[in-house]
Design a protein around this motif. Structure first.
Motif, mmCIF file in Angstrom:
data_model
loop_
_atom_site.group_PDB
_atom_site.id
_atom_site.type_symbol
_atom_site.label_atom_id
_atom_site.label_comp_id
_atom_site.label_asym_id
_atom_site.label_seq_id
_atom_site.Cartn_x
_atom_site.Cartn_y
_atom_site.Cartn_z
ATOM 1 N N ALA A 162 0.846 -1.167 0.000
ATOM 2 C CA ALA A 162 0.000 0.000 0.000
ATOM 3 C C ALA A 162 0.897 1.238 0.000
ATOM 4 N N VAL A 182 -5.797 -3.194 9.541
ATOM 5 C CA VAL A 182 -4.588 -2.531 9.048
ATOM 6 C C VAL A 182 -5.020 -1.362 8.168
ATOM 7 N N THR A 183 -4.561 -0.159 8.497
ATOM 8 C CA THR A 183 -4.868 0.987 7.645
ATOM 9 C C THR A 183 -3.778 1.212 6.602
ATOM 10 N N GLU A 184 -2.556 0.783 6.931
ATOM 11 C CA GLU A 184 -1.446 0.897 5.982
ATOM 12 C C GLU A 184 -0.307 0.002 6.440
ATOM 13 N N TYR A 185 0.479 -0.494 5.488
ATOM 14 C CA TYR A 185 1.681 -1.248 5.824
ATOM 15 C C TYR A 185 2.787 -0.844 4.877
ATOM 16 N N THR A 191 0.409 0.165 10.315
ATOM 17 C CA THR A 191 -0.334 1.287 10.867
ATOM 18 C C THR A 191 -1.741 0.817 11.204
ATOM 19 N N SER A 249 -5.364 1.964 13.818
ATOM 20 C CA SER A 249 -6.036 3.187 14.257
ATOM 21 C C SER A 249 -5.412 3.789 15.511
ATOM 22 N N ARG A 296 -1.366 -6.078 4.473
ATOM 23 C CA ARG A 296 -1.690 -4.929 3.633
ATOM 24 C C ARG A 296 -2.938 -4.234 4.149
ATOM 25 N N ALA A 297 -3.159 -3.038 3.653
ATOM 26 C CA ALA A 297 -4.325 -2.269 4.071
ATOM 27 C C ALA A 297 -5.598 -3.056 3.785
ATOM 28 N N GLY A 298 -6.527 -3.013 4.742
ATOM 29 C CA GLY A 298 -7.792 -3.722 4.591
ATOM 30 C C GLY A 298 -7.804 -5.083 5.246
#
Length: 463
Positions: free
Chosen positions: A24, A397-400, A406, A408, A439-441
């Motif tokens: 991401a 996961v919001t970002e990696y 990352t 919340s 990964r994100a999501g």
């Protein structure tokens, strides 16, 4: 039998391909309109490459041999433990004398060498910082995609250039290419063969588990075997100083006290079980072993021996089996250090209820390979067993990117040699994964299990 299923503290290297993973990730700002735009964007999104610290890619910069290994191996995307090892087992060692300062690349170099993608030099060096030539880069891509000399030809570089053109590796690259490969060219070559490279990721097949269902189909032959007492090293590469084959067969039989050079082994198949070498880290034991081509290819070991210490893994289920003394005991089917291993509990061991797919990591305290206690972060035997995700539950996961998850509530640094497990909901079991699985999501549970004063994840479970 039916299963009862039940920031960053290490250095981030400021150059292309140097980070452990980046998913991401932000697409570099200087590739728009370039011939390699699609390739760079695709490989960035796949986690195979990153931009530099200035947010740019610099596609005309030259590429080093170390960076070439990283882009190719990350594109293949093998299980993380095959590249970086795990918290309890190192990755393969190359033996090259000039990799000091290249710890960020050594696992990728080792993987590339082991799989015939690249070679070192006769003087024992690898020259990781030397610019890779364009012909060397296309050769590495060819080898990584499974093309061997019998399919290419013996004349280098002519036969390799011809094959690279034939299979499309040089698509989008000017025929009058420069002597040394640029980052843009390397990305384009890798992208052109991305499907073939992904297909080369090794398939991890579970080792025999040492359960009732894994009794050998015939009595293991002892012809040519020697009786010795020795120790497995901590990476399970040697026993008594002798190299262990990667395809070693392990059988367990009888009690340690009965082992001697004059012992008589049983002629009954059900007296033996097939097992996995991964249960014997740092173990000293008597054994019978067979050496072929200067490597140990077969061993018979006592049933009552095995690793002593804390084992951390996910549990895919439990089984009921009989001990050597014909008593009912529980076996735990786990993934430990990304390897499929069944551990057997002591008689009368309290067995917790395992909930499939909850992302819980367990500590199994073992003595001579026998489980004496099973615990979550509560009641653990080890000094350090801590969950890093919040609420002891799946966390989104919001970002990696750059080895940092990352969420919340903040950030979770991930070790380069972290064990990655994926919950496979269709098969209702965990399986070994790679860093690109984060990964994100996705949702994760992350754990620190090493007493090393760093607050980083040694284990990440993904769904």
């Amino acid at each position: 039998m039916k299963k009862i299923l039940n920031i960053v503290s290490f250095m981030l290297v400021a150059m292309m391909f140097a980070s452990t993973a980046a998913f991401a990730a932000t697409v570099p700002t200087d590739i728009a309109g370039t011939s390699c735009e699609e390739a760079v964007k695709t490989l960035t999104e796949a986690g195979a490459i990153t931009g530099d610290t200035d947010g740019k890619f610099h596609p005309e910069d030259k590429l080093t041999r170390a960076q070439a290994c990283i882009i190719i191996v990350k594109t293949i995307d093998p299980v993380a433990s095959l590249v970086n090892g795990t918290a309890t087992q190192s990755s393969g060692k190359t033996g090259f004398t000039d990799l000091k300062g290249y710890s960020w690349a050594s696992g990728y170099i080792a993987y590339a060498v082991e799989h015939g993608i690249v070679k070192g030099y006769p003087d024992g060096t690898f020259k990781p910082g030397v610019n890779v030539s364009t012909n060397e880069m296309l050769t590495m891509v060819l080898r990584a995609a499974g093309y061997t000399e019998d399919k290419i030809g013996t004349v280098w570089p002519n036969d390799y250039i011809t094959k690279a053109k034939e299979v499309g590796i040089l698509k989008g690259i000017d025929e009058s290419y420069p002597e040394n490969a640029t980052k843009g060219m390397a990305s384009q070559m890798t992208f052109n063969q991305m499907k073939e490279l992904r297909a080369m990721a090794p398939t991890i097949t579970p080792d025999p588990q040492g359960t009732e269902k894994d009794k050998p189909s015939s009595i293991p032959s002892t012809s040519g075997m020697k009786f010795v007492t020795g120790s497995f090293d901590d990476n399970l590469n040697t026993f008594g100083g002798k190299t262990i084959s990667g395809n070693i067969e392990i059988y367990t039989y009888g009690a340690k006290k009965d082992y001697s050079k004059d012992m008589k082994l049983s002629d009954k198949e059900d007296a033996y079980r097939k097992d996995t070498v991964y249960k014997f880290k740092d173990v000293k034991t008597p054994a019978w072993y067979l050496v072929e081509n200067d490597k140990i290819t077969k061993m018979i070991l006592p049933v009552d021996t095995g690793f002593s210490g804390n084992v951390y893994g996910v549990v895919n289920g439990t089984i009921k089996v009989s001990s050597q003394d014909k008593e009912a005991i529980t076996g735990f089917e786990t993934l430990t250090a990304t390897k499929a291993i069944t551990w057997f509990g002591k008689k009368g061991l309290a067995v917790p209820t395992f909930t499939p797919g909850d992302g819980q990591l367990y500590e199994l305290y073992t003595s001579n390979g026998e489980v004496r206690n099973v615990a979550t972060t509560d009641g653990a035997n080890g000094k350090m067993f801590k969950e890093l995700t919040t609420g002891r539950s799946w966390t989104a996961v919001t970002e990696y990117g750059d080895s940092v998850i990352t969420i919340s509530s903040g950030f979770i640094p991930v070790k380069r040699n972290a064990s990655i497990y994926i919950w496979d909901d269709s098969n209702k079991e965990y399986r070994a994964g790679s860093l690109s699985s984060i990964r994100a999501g996705k949702e994760v549970r992350a754990y620190d299990v090493s007493d090393d004063d760093s607050n980083e994840a040694d284990v990440v479970i993904v769904k």
